[in-house]
Design a protein around this motif. Sequence first.
Motif, PDB file in Angstrom:
ATOM      1  N   GLU A 103       0.832  -1.208   0.000  1.00 41.57           N
ATOM      2  CA  GLU A 103       0.000   0.000   0.000  1.00 41.57           C
ATOM      3  C   GLU A 103       0.863   1.254   0.000  1.00 41.57           C
ATOM      4  O   GLU A 103       1.972   1.263   0.529  1.00 41.57           O
ATOM      5  CB  GLU A 103      -0.979   0.007   1.177  1.00 41.57           C
ATOM      6  N   ILE A 104       0.307   2.291  -0.574  1.00 40.56           N
ATOM      7  CA  ILE A 104       0.997   3.568  -0.628  1.00 40.56           C
ATOM      8  C   ILE A 104       0.514   4.400   0.546  1.00 40.56           C
ATOM      9  O   ILE A 104      -0.690   4.606   0.716  1.00 40.56           O
ATOM     10  CB  ILE A 104       0.674   4.328  -1.940  1.00 40.56           C
ATOM     11  N   LYS A 105       1.461   4.848   1.378  1.00 37.77           N
ATOM     12  CA  LYS A 105       1.056   5.595   2.567  1.00 37.77           C
ATOM     13  C   LYS A 105       0.873   7.078   2.274  1.00 37.77           C
ATOM     14  O   LYS A 105      -0.049   7.714   2.755  1.00 37.77           O
ATOM     15  CB  LYS A 105       2.098   5.416   3.678  1.00 37.77           C
ATOM     16  N   GLU A 106       1.798   7.606   1.510  1.00 42.19           N
ATOM     17  CA  GLU A 106       1.741   9.048   1.278  1.00 42.19           C
ATOM     18  C   GLU A 106       2.337   9.397  -0.080  1.00 42.19           C
ATOM     19  O   GLU A 106       3.320   8.789  -0.502  1.00 42.19           O
ATOM     20  CB  GLU A 106       2.533   9.772   2.377  1.00 42.19           C
ATOM     21  N   ILE A 107       1.733  10.362  -0.732  1.00 39.88           N
ATOM     22  CA  ILE A 107       2.300  10.887  -1.976  1.00 39.88           C
ATOM     23  C   ILE A 107       2.410  12.399  -1.812  1.00 39.88           C
ATOM     24  O   ILE A 107       1.447  13.064  -1.420  1.00 39.88           O
ATOM     25  CB  ILE A 107       1.417  10.578  -3.205  1.00 39.88           C
TER      26      ILE A 107
ATOM     27  N   PHE B  66      -4.064   2.358  -3.078  1.00 43.39           N
ATOM     28  CA  PHE B  66      -4.203   3.774  -2.714  1.00 43.39           C
ATOM     29  C   PHE B  66      -5.301   4.013  -1.674  1.00 43.39           C
ATOM     30  O   PHE B  66      -5.660   5.154  -1.406  1.00 43.39           O
ATOM     31  CB  PHE B  66      -4.506   4.619  -3.956  1.00 43.39           C
TER      32      PHE B  66
ATOM     33  N   THR C 232      -3.961   6.134   1.184  1.00 40.26           N
ATOM     34  CA  THR C 232      -2.940   7.118   0.819  1.00 40.26           C
ATOM     35  C   THR C 232      -3.328   8.533   1.248  1.00 40.26           C
ATOM     36  O   THR C 232      -4.450   8.973   1.039  1.00 40.26           O
ATOM     37  CB  THR C 232      -2.718   7.103  -0.707  1.00 40.26           C
TER      38      THR C 232
ATOM     39  N   PHE D 111       7.104   9.550  -2.493  1.00 38.41           N
ATOM     40  CA  PHE D 111       5.992   8.768  -1.957  1.00 38.41           C
ATOM     41  C   PHE D 111       6.550   7.700  -1.035  1.00 38.41           C
ATOM     42  O   PHE D 111       7.722   7.323  -1.129  1.00 38.41           O
ATOM     43  CB  PHE D 111       5.124   8.172  -3.062  1.00 38.41           C
TER      44      PHE D 111
ATOM     45  N   PHE E  93       5.690   3.880   1.046  1.00 36.10           N
ATOM     46  CA  PHE E  93       4.818   2.703   0.932  1.00 36.10           C
ATOM     47  C   PHE E  93       5.214   1.647   1.943  1.00 36.10           C
ATOM     48  O   PHE E  93       6.282   1.719   2.554  1.00 36.10           O
ATOM     49  CB  PHE E  93       4.915   2.116  -0.486  1.00 36.10           C
TER      50      PHE E  93
END
Length: 113
Positions: free
Chosen positions: A25-29, A57, A60, A110, A112
């Motif tokens: 999973e992507i935590k932050e962009i 996402f 995110t 980003f 993850f």
Amino acid sequence: MHELSIVMNILNTVEDNAQKHKAKEIKEIELEVGLLSGVEFSALDFALNNAPKSHIFQKTQFKVLKIQALAKCNDCLNEFETSNYATPCPRCQSIKTTLIKGNELRIKSFSFD
Ligand SMILES: [Zn+2]
């Protein structure tokens, strides 16, 4: 809608990278968006929240960093903040200026899992 296609591009780019790193999973962009990039910030926010996204996402957090535009005078080399493309140099009044910052739209980073 222009901003939606921008967001889809960003998500695709991040997802491609995430797959290479086997991210779940992507935590932050974090995005950097210049004030002269032509992007409507409210439309960008809306697109980030409402674009169709794949499951990576789901959690995110999106951060949008606004970048102040900066121009440089070609005559006296003065650098100054500007809010449009054609501001004369405040030091020597030359109109030969170049935008050096403020029209970018890029993924700064980003993170993850
Ligand atoms: Zn100048």
